[in-house]
Design a protein around this motif. Sequence first.
Motif, PDB file in Angstrom:
ATOM      1  N   LEU A  28       0.813  -1.218   0.000  1.00  0.00           N
ATOM      2  CA  LEU A  28       0.000   0.000   0.000  1.00  0.00           C
ATOM      3  C   LEU A  28       0.850   1.273   0.000  1.00  0.00           C
ATOM      4  CD1 LEU A  28      -2.837  -1.028   2.495  1.00  0.00           C
ATOM      5  CD2 LEU A  28      -2.848  -1.128  -0.007  1.00  0.00           C
ATOM      6  N   GLU A  29       1.903   1.322   0.815  1.00  0.00           N
ATOM      7  CA  GLU A  29       2.713   2.535   0.875  1.00  0.00           C
ATOM      8  C   GLU A  29       3.412   2.801  -0.449  1.00  0.00           C
ATOM      9  OE1 GLU A  29       5.373   2.685   4.164  1.00  0.00           O
ATOM     10  OE2 GLU A  29       3.805   3.215   5.591  1.00  0.00           O
ATOM     11  N   LYS A  30       3.892   1.746  -1.082  1.00  0.00           N
ATOM     12  CA  LYS A  30       4.551   1.928  -2.380  1.00  0.00           C
ATOM     13  C   LYS A  30       3.539   2.437  -3.411  1.00  0.00           C
ATOM     14  CE  LYS A  30       7.458  -1.203  -3.863  1.00  0.00           C
ATOM     15  NZ  LYS A  30       8.004  -2.439  -4.480  1.00  0.00           N
ATOM     16  N   MET A  31       2.322   1.911  -3.361  1.00  0.00           N
ATOM     17  CA  MET A  31       1.284   2.380  -4.278  1.00  0.00           C
ATOM     18  C   MET A  31       1.004   3.865  -4.057  1.00  0.00           C
ATOM     19  SD  MET A  31      -1.304  -0.882  -3.951  1.00  0.00           S
ATOM     20  CE  MET A  31      -2.651  -0.034  -4.758  1.00  0.00           C
ATOM     21  N   GLU A  32       0.920   4.259  -2.798  1.00  0.00           N
ATOM     22  CA  GLU A  32       0.633   5.669  -2.497  1.00  0.00           C
ATOM     23  C   GLU A  32       1.764   6.578  -2.950  1.00  0.00           C
ATOM     24  OE1 GLU A  32      -2.217   4.413   1.256  1.00  0.00           O
ATOM     25  OE2 GLU A  32      -0.118   4.947   1.584  1.00  0.00           O
ATOM     26  N   MET A  33       2.999   6.087  -2.875  1.00  0.00           N
ATOM     27  CA  MET A  33       4.128   6.862  -3.366  1.00  0.00           C
ATOM     28  C   MET A  33       4.015   7.078  -4.871  1.00  0.00           C
ATOM     29  SD  MET A  33       8.163   5.810  -3.450  1.00  0.00           S
ATOM     30  CE  MET A  33       7.854   4.590  -4.759  1.00  0.00           C
ATOM     31  N   VAL A  34       3.658   6.031  -5.606  1.00  0.00           N
ATOM     32  CA  VAL A  34       3.554   6.125  -7.070  1.00  0.00           C
ATOM     33  C   VAL A  34       2.359   6.980  -7.484  1.00  0.00           C
ATOM     34  CG1 VAL A  34       3.056   4.805  -9.167  1.00  0.00           C
ATOM     35  CG2 VAL A  34       4.760   3.972  -7.526  1.00  0.00           C
ATOM     36  N   TYR A  35       1.186   6.660  -6.976  1.00  0.00           N
ATOM     37  CA  TYR A  35      -0.016   7.370  -7.401  1.00  0.00           C
ATOM     38  C   TYR A  35      -0.080   8.797  -6.856  1.00  0.00           C
ATOM     39  CZ  TYR A  35      -1.684   2.803  -8.986  1.00  0.00           C
ATOM     40  OH  TYR A  35      -1.811   1.608  -9.640  1.00  0.00           O
ATOM     41  N   GLY A  36       0.618   9.049  -5.760  1.00  0.00           N
ATOM     42  CA  GLY A  36       0.645  10.402  -5.204  1.00  0.00           C
ATOM     43  C   GLY A  36       1.321  11.402  -6.103  1.00  0.00           C
ATOM     44  N   ASN A  37       2.044  10.918  -7.111  1.00  0.00           N
ATOM     45  CA  ASN A  37       2.721  11.818  -8.051  1.00  0.00           C
ATOM     46  C   ASN A  37       1.761  12.434  -9.057  1.00  0.00           C
ATOM     47  OD1 ASN A  37       5.350  12.882  -8.852  1.00  0.00           O
ATOM     48  ND2 ASN A  37       5.024  11.773 -10.760  1.00  0.00           N
ATOM     49  N   SER A  38       0.554  11.918  -9.128  1.00  0.00           N
ATOM     50  CA  SER A  38      -0.429  12.455 -10.063  1.00  0.00           C
ATOM     51  C   SER A  38      -0.728  13.923  -9.760  1.00  0.00           C
ATOM     52  CB  SER A  38      -1.731  11.654  -9.987  1.00  0.00           C
ATOM     53  OG  SER A  38      -2.784  12.330 -10.646  1.00  0.00           O
TER      54      SER A  38
END
Length: 737
Positions: A603-613
Motif C-alpha cells: 500500500l505505501e509503495k502504491m501511495e508513493m507512485v499514485y501520489g505523483n499524479s
Amino acid sequence: MSLLTDILFTPFAVLLLAIDILVTIVTGGWLGIIKKYSGSGEEKMRSLPVDGDQVHRVHYSNTSSNLNSVPAEGHETCYDLALHGFETYPDNPCMGEREYLGYYKGNKKIRHFNGNNVAWRTYKQVQQEAFQFGAALCAAGLHGAPSTTNLEEMTLPCRIAIFENSCPEWMIAAVGAFTQSITVCTVYATLGMNAVTQVVATNHISVILCNKRSVQALVDNCKENPTLKTIVYTNNMIGPDDHVELPNAPPGVTIISFDDFVASGDQEAYPPVPPKPETAAVCMYTSGSTGVPKGVILKHSAVVAAAASATTFLSGFEDPIRPGEEAHVGYLPLAHILEMMIEFFALYMGASIGYADHKTLSPTGAYPTGALQCFKPTLMCGVPKVWDTMKKIAEGRIQGRTILGQFLVKVAFAWRKFALSHGFDTPFLKMLIFSRFRANIGGRLRYAVSGGGALNPEVEEFCRIGFCVKFMQGYGLTETAAALSAQEPDDVRYGIAGGPVPGIEAKLESCPDFIDKAGQPYLTTDRLDVNGDPIWGRGEILARGTPLSSGYYMMPDVTAEAFEKDGWFHTGDIGQWTKDGSLKIVDRKKNLVKLKGGEYIALEKMEMVYGNSTFVDSVNGGICCYGDGDMDRPVALLQLREAAAMKWAKANGINKDFQTLLKSPEMNKAVLDDMANEFKKSGELSHLEKLVAVELLASPWTPENNCLTAASKLQRSFILRQFESVFNDLKPKGIFN
C-alpha cells in the motif's frame, strides 16, 4: 504542443544550451567530466560486508573503534553538544521566530506575520534561558534521572513532558532539562488529551510545557493526573487579537508562563548537573499510526551518535558543512526524532534555527512570505509529503508561464539531468532559470534530506534538478535515533537509501512468507531483484549500534519482540543491498496486504507512485490506497487538487464548479486514467497494484482530525472510519465476483 511549434522553439533551446556549454568550459566545469570518467572503472562501494557476510554491512569507513563515534572528543551527551555551541558561537543567532499577527484577512488557510521581521535569540541568550529553565525545574521538585536506562515504571520525579509544536521554547526546555540530567517525554501536539494523560500518568510527570491553548484541557484532566503540579505555557502562534483565557489553577497546581518560569530559575542555587552518556535523554512517544503510542527510550549516547553520523556524513564531501555559518528551518515536529536530532546537530555546529510549521513554509500558507523565503535555510529536512508539495507548488508556477517559457524550462530540466549524470553542471541555466526555483526555497539551500518514508523518484528528481541542491534520502526510525542509512551527495540515483551511517551495523533477514510482485519470497540468498538487477540479498532490515533505542517504556513484550538480546532491532521494513552496497527499501511488512487470490500488494509503495499524479492534493492529505482479503484489486480515496481539476475542466469544455466536479463521472474517469498513466510510468508496481476505482474528496486529512499522524503519515483506519459511507460504496468496485 505541435511539431511545428517544437521546431520554431528549437533555435531558442540550441542557443541556450550553446551558451551554457560555453560558460561550463570557461569556468572549468568540464573537469567534472574528466573526474567522473578517469577513474579505475571500479564502482564506488557504499558499504562493506562484515567478515565476508554480504548481507551484514557497515559504513565503508567503519572500524570497531569508531562505532561509538561522537562529533568531537569529549562530547558524549546532548548537553555537551549544546554547550559546545553556546561556548563557541555566543554571539551568533541561534533561534528565531516571526511575529505572528493572526490569520490574514480572516483566511484560516493563510497566517499573517509581521513582514520578514525575525526576533533572534543569540547562542548566549539561549544558554542563559536554558540553564535558568533547568534550575527552575529543580526548584519545582524534579531530580536528575539515574545514569542507567530503565524500561520499567519510573516513579522518581525525573521527567518533564513537552506537549507543544516546534518553537524556541521547546528546544530551550529540552536543553534546560538536560542541564540537570532530567529526561524529556515528548508528546506530539496533535495526539490529543488521552495520549497526554497516558504519558503524564505512566511517567509520573509533575511539570509539563504546553501551548496556552492547551492549559484548560490539562486543568480539566488534573484529577486523572494527580502527579501534575506545574503547567508552563507558551504563547506560540497566538496573535494579538486571539483571546485565550487561562483557567483558575486547581489546588496544588501552578500555572505559569514560560518567561516567568525561566525568570524564577536560580542558577546559583541549582548549578548544572550534567547527564551521563547512559542517562535516558528522551522517552519519545510515537505518532501512533499503528495503535497505542509507544514510548521509545533513547539514551544521550544514542542521540549523540546519530548527530555524530550527520556530522561525519556532511563533512566528508565537496562543499562540506560550514560551522557557524549554516541556517536550518525547524518546521517538523520536535517530537519527531529526525527534527530533534538535526536540531542538536545544528546547535553543535553553531547554525541558526528559524522556526515555522509545514503550513507556513511557502507563500500559499503565509503572508507576506513563507518561512523558506524569510529564513533562507542552507539545510533542510523533510518528509515525502513536504517535498511533493514543494514540487507541485513549483509546477503550478511553471504552468502559469507562456508556452515558450514552459518549453524552455522543460529543455533546462532535461539538459541538467543529462549534465549531472555525466559529472558536470549547467551554470548559465542555473542562473537564468533554476535561480527562480531556488528562490521558492529561500535561494541558499545546499543540503536537503528526505526521511520518514519512501519518496517518489519523480519528486526526488524534480527537487535535485530544479532546486539545485544536494538532495539525499535518509532512512531511520525513532528506535535508531533517525540514523540508519543515508544517500551520499554524489549519488544521483533515485529510490536509494544509501549505505549504513557510521555507528550502525545493518543486515538482512529472509522473509519467506512475504513475496514480491513476481511472486517470489524475499531471501538473503537472492542475487537478482524483481527487475533482474544484481543485488546482495533481500529481506527484513535489522540494525544494531550506538544510536539504537534501549526499548519501549513499560512494554516488555513489545520490546522483546522488536529487540533481540544481542542488540539487533527488527525494523519491519524489507530492503535489498544493491550491487554497490547501498540499501534500497522495497516493502514494509505491516503494509503488505494479501488480496483474495493470496497475492500481496504494497500500500505505501502504491501511495508513493499514485501520489505523483497532478490530481492528488498532497497538501490536504494525498491518497489512501486500500485492499484486503475480500477484494480482487485495490481502490483508493484521494484528495482532489482543485487547481488541477479546474484546469482539466476548462481544457475539456466543462463549465462546472469544483464541488460539482467532485461528483462528476467524467472527472472520476479522468483521475483514474491519470492513475493508470502513473502506474505505467513508474514500472514499480505489479499488475495487481493497478487501481480499479477511486473516490474523489475535498475534506482535508490532518493530524487534528486524526487522519494523519503528527509526522504526516496516513492513519488508514481513521480515514476509513471517517469516510465510512464513501468507502462502503467504493470497496465493492474492487470485488469482481
